[in-house]
Design a protein around this motif. Structure first.
Motif, PDB file in Angstrom:
ATOM      1  N   TYR A   1      74.451 -17.159  65.247  1.00  0.00           N
ATOM      2  CA  TYR A   1      75.360 -16.307  64.481  1.00  0.00           C
ATOM      3  C   TYR A   1      76.537 -15.800  65.327  1.00  0.00           C
ATOM      4  CZ  TYR A   1      72.144 -16.179  60.508  1.00  0.00           C
ATOM      5  OH  TYR A   1      71.352 -16.504  59.434  1.00  0.00           O
ATOM      6  N   ARG A   2      76.462 -15.922  66.656  1.00  0.00           N
ATOM      7  CA  ARG A   2      77.603 -15.533  67.494  1.00  0.00           C
ATOM      8  C   ARG A   2      78.806 -16.432  67.216  1.00  0.00           C
ATOM      9  NH1 ARG A   2      74.077 -15.149  72.667  1.00  0.00           N
ATOM     10  NH2 ARG A   2      74.574 -17.340  72.576  1.00  0.00           N
ATOM     11  N   SER A   3      78.544 -17.703  66.906  1.00  0.00           N
ATOM     12  CA  SER A   3      79.630 -18.643  66.624  1.00  0.00           C
ATOM     13  C   SER A   3      80.059 -18.633  65.170  1.00  0.00           C
ATOM     14  CB  SER A   3      79.203 -20.067  66.997  1.00  0.00           C
ATOM     15  OG  SER A   3      78.946 -20.154  68.362  1.00  0.00           O
ATOM     16  N   LEU A   4      79.100 -18.332  64.285  1.00  0.00           N
ATOM     17  CA  LEU A   4      79.394 -18.286  62.848  1.00  0.00           C
ATOM     18  C   LEU A   4      78.339 -17.414  62.178  1.00  0.00           C
ATOM     19  CD1 LEU A   4      80.970 -19.297  60.335  1.00  0.00           C
ATOM     20  CD2 LEU A   4      79.329 -21.196  60.228  1.00  0.00           C
ATOM     21  N   SER A   5      78.757 -16.245  61.739  1.00  0.00           N
ATOM     22  CA  SER A   5      77.806 -15.341  61.093  1.00  0.00           C
ATOM     23  C   SER A   5      77.583 -15.745  59.637  1.00  0.00           C
ATOM     24  CB  SER A   5      78.316 -13.895  61.149  1.00  0.00           C
ATOM     25  OG  SER A   5      79.382 -13.718  60.222  1.00  0.00           O
ATOM     26  N   ARG A   6      76.485 -15.275  59.098  1.00  0.00           N
ATOM     27  CA  ARG A   6      76.171 -15.501  57.684  1.00  0.00           C
ATOM     28  C   ARG A   6      77.299 -14.962  56.801  1.00  0.00           C
ATOM     29  NH1 ARG A   6      74.130 -11.765  54.279  1.00  0.00           N
ATOM     30  NH2 ARG A   6      73.093 -12.518  52.424  1.00  0.00           N
ATOM     31  N   GLU A   7      77.744 -13.746  57.092  1.00  0.00           N
ATOM     32  CA  GLU A   7      78.784 -13.110  56.286  1.00  0.00           C
ATOM     33  C   GLU A   7      80.093 -13.887  56.353  1.00  0.00           C
ATOM     34  OE1 GLU A   7      76.781 -11.509  58.452  1.00  0.00           O
ATOM     35  OE2 GLU A   7      75.539 -10.451  56.994  1.00  0.00           O
ATOM     36  N   GLU A   8      80.418 -14.356  57.546  1.00  0.00           N
ATOM     37  CA  GLU A   8      81.633 -15.138  57.723  1.00  0.00           C
ATOM     38  C   GLU A   8      81.557 -16.433  56.905  1.00  0.00           C
ATOM     39  OE1 GLU A   8      84.289 -16.686  61.494  1.00  0.00           O
ATOM     40  OE2 GLU A   8      82.135 -16.427  61.761  1.00  0.00           O
ATOM     41  N   LEU A   9      80.417 -17.129  57.000  1.00  0.00           N
ATOM     42  CA  LEU A   9      80.251 -18.371  56.239  1.00  0.00           C
ATOM     43  C   LEU A   9      80.340 -18.104  54.742  1.00  0.00           C
ATOM     44  CD1 LEU A   9      79.734 -21.407  56.189  1.00  0.00           C
ATOM     45  CD2 LEU A   9      77.270 -20.893  56.253  1.00  0.00           C
ATOM     46  N   LEU A  10      79.693 -17.060  54.268  1.00  0.00           N
ATOM     47  CA  LEU A  10      79.761 -16.727  52.843  1.00  0.00           C
ATOM     48  C   LEU A  10      81.199 -16.445  52.413  1.00  0.00           C
ATOM     49  CD1 LEU A  10      76.565 -14.540  52.461  1.00  0.00           C
ATOM     50  CD2 LEU A  10      77.072 -16.638  51.180  1.00  0.00           C
ATOM     51  N   SER A  11      81.965 -15.772  53.260  1.00  0.00           N
ATOM     52  CA  SER A  11      83.354 -15.478  52.889  1.00  0.00           C
ATOM     53  C   SER A  11      84.186 -16.757  52.827  1.00  0.00           C
ATOM     54  CB  SER A  11      83.981 -14.465  53.849  1.00  0.00           C
ATOM     55  OG  SER A  11      84.271 -15.052  55.095  1.00  0.00           O
ATOM     56  N   TYR A  12      83.900 -17.722  53.691  1.00  0.00           N
ATOM     57  CA  TYR A  12      84.634 -18.987  53.672  1.00  0.00           C
ATOM     58  C   TYR A  12      84.265 -19.835  52.450  1.00  0.00           C
ATOM     59  CZ  TYR A  12      85.845 -18.178  58.610  1.00  0.00           C
ATOM     60  OH  TYR A  12      86.317 -17.670  59.790  1.00  0.00           O
TER      61      TYR A  12
ATOM     62  N   GLY B   1      70.236 -29.967  59.111  1.00  0.00           N
ATOM     63  CA  GLY B   1      69.209 -29.746  60.116  1.00  0.00           C
ATOM     64  C   GLY B   1      67.978 -29.093  59.522  1.00  0.00           C
ATOM     65  N   THR B   2      67.541 -27.998  60.130  1.00  0.00           N
ATOM     66  CA  THR B   2      66.340 -27.290  59.684  1.00  0.00           C
ATOM     67  C   THR B   2      66.633 -26.250  58.603  1.00  0.00           C
ATOM     68  OG1 THR B   2      66.611 -25.687  61.470  1.00  0.00           O
ATOM     69  CG2 THR B   2      65.209 -27.613  61.916  1.00  0.00           C
ATOM     70  N   GLY B   3      67.865 -26.243  58.095  1.00  0.00           N
ATOM     71  CA  GLY B   3      68.210 -25.351  56.987  1.00  0.00           C
ATOM     72  C   GLY B   3      68.617 -23.946  57.382  1.00  0.00           C
ATOM     73  N   PHE B   4      68.981 -23.738  58.636  1.00  0.00           N
ATOM     74  CA  PHE B   4      69.364 -22.405  59.107  1.00  0.00           C
ATOM     75  C   PHE B   4      70.434 -21.776  58.223  1.00  0.00           C
ATOM     76  CE2 PHE B   4      71.787 -19.562  61.965  1.00  0.00           C
ATOM     77  CZ  PHE B   4      70.764 -18.752  62.451  1.00  0.00           C
ATOM     78  N   TYR B   5      71.538 -22.492  58.011  1.00  0.00           N
ATOM     79  CA  TYR B   5      72.619 -21.959  57.173  1.00  0.00           C
ATOM     80  C   TYR B   5      72.383 -22.244  55.687  1.00  0.00           C
ATOM     81  CZ  TYR B   5      75.403 -20.683  61.257  1.00  0.00           C
ATOM     82  OH  TYR B   5      75.861 -20.094  62.421  1.00  0.00           O
ATOM     83  N   THR B   6      71.640 -23.283  55.364  1.00  0.00           N
ATOM     84  CA  THR B   6      71.291 -23.550  53.957  1.00  0.00           C
ATOM     85  C   THR B   6      70.592 -22.331  53.376  1.00  0.00           C
ATOM     86  OG1 THR B   6      70.917 -25.871  54.572  1.00  0.00           O
ATOM     87  CG2 THR B   6      70.185 -25.191  52.386  1.00  0.00           C
ATOM     88  N   ASP B   7      69.660 -21.763  54.143  1.00  0.00           N
ATOM     89  CA  ASP B   7      68.920 -20.587  53.689  1.00  0.00           C
ATOM     90  C   ASP B   7      69.842 -19.409  53.405  1.00  0.00           C
ATOM     91  OD1 ASP B   7      66.529 -21.959  53.953  1.00  0.00           O
ATOM     92  OD2 ASP B   7      65.990 -21.040  55.872  1.00  0.00           O
ATOM     93  N   ASP B   8      70.936 -19.301  54.162  1.00  0.00           N
ATOM     94  CA  ASP B   8      71.873 -18.198  53.960  1.00  0.00           C
ATOM     95  C   ASP B   8      72.689 -18.358  52.683  1.00  0.00           C
ATOM     96  OD1 ASP B   8      71.106 -16.900  56.289  1.00  0.00           O
ATOM     97  OD2 ASP B   8      72.673 -17.852  57.500  1.00  0.00           O
ATOM     98  N   ILE B   9      72.952 -19.590  52.306  1.00  0.00           N
ATOM     99  CA  ILE B   9      73.802 -19.865  51.152  1.00  0.00           C
ATOM    100  C   ILE B   9      72.996 -19.968  49.861  1.00  0.00           C
ATOM    101  CG2 ILE B   9      75.443 -21.537  50.178  1.00  0.00           C
ATOM    102  CD1 ILE B   9      76.415 -19.821  52.651  1.00  0.00           C
ATOM    103  N   ALA B  10      71.773 -20.450  49.941  1.00  0.00           N
ATOM    104  CA  ALA B  10      70.945 -20.716  48.756  1.00  0.00           C
ATOM    105  C   ALA B  10      70.861 -19.555  47.763  1.00  0.00           C
ATOM    106  CB  ALA B  10      69.550 -21.172  49.177  1.00  0.00           C
TER     107      ALA B  10
END
Length: 184
Positions: free
Chosen positions: A20-31, A46-55
């Motif tokens: 999340y230091r390179s790309l936070s959940r909130e930042e990705l959601l805003s994009y 991959g293992t769904g790290f960011y998929t879980d944030d967006i789902a």
């Protein structure tokens, strides 16, 4: 440019919250600016790290990865009900024309970026659909992520998307990463 896939034996690193230091959940959601009725794809999930944030914010999300081993790890962790695992190369997606409302890629563009994958995204993302890419930049120092000679610069990504008819709506280079948001 080097095109490789992330070592499945190191998949546990993909679940490290320090990502999340390179790309936070909130930042990705805003994009992504997800629509609750949308169907989107996580390219290189991959293992769904960011998929879980967006789902939780979309109707359906495809977790697309070329390695079945990554999906096996994701299944062990637990896949959200509205997520579907798809084993495919971005250059050959099993989706209908204009099926996706959008797509995103987090630190994986350098793994799949080819003329063929760009044309495939132009085929499967509906007109008006958004594609969000956050990846390691070739102009970075290379302290994290892949070696700089395996990365693209922001200008490379912009040119590749524009060549297949996408319009860039946001593009910024950062210290180690870039953000490129386009609409079809």
């Amino acid at each position: 440019m080097g095109f490789h896939t992330f070592d499945a034996d190191s998949a546990s690193k993909l679940e490290d919250p320090s990502r999340y230091r390179s790309l936070s959940r909130e930042e990705l959601l805003s994009y992504i600016d997800p629509d609750p009725s949308a169907t989107i794809a996580d390219l290189g999930s991959g293992t769904g790290f960011y998929t879980d944030d967006i789902a939780p914010y979309v109707a359906h999300v495809y977790a697309v990865d070329v390695q079945e081993e990554m999906h096996e790890r994701y299944r062990e962790k637990g896949v959200p009900e509205n997520a579907e695992l798809v084993t495919a190369d971005v250059a050959d997606l099993p989706f209908s024309d204009d099926e996706l409302d959008g797509a995103f890629s987090t630190m994986t563009f350098h793994e799949f970026a080819t003329d063929e994958s760009m044309a495939e995204l132009a085929r499967v993302v509906r007109p008006g659909g958004r594609v969000t890419v956050v990846d390691w930049t070739a102009t970075g120092e290379g302290h994290t992520g892949p070696p700089t000679d395996e990365r693209f610069a922001l200008g490379d990504a912009v040119e590749m998307f524009e060549a297949v008819g996408f319009t860039v709506t946001h593009a910024v280079s950062r210290n180690e990463t870039f953000v490129c948001i386009v609409r079809r």
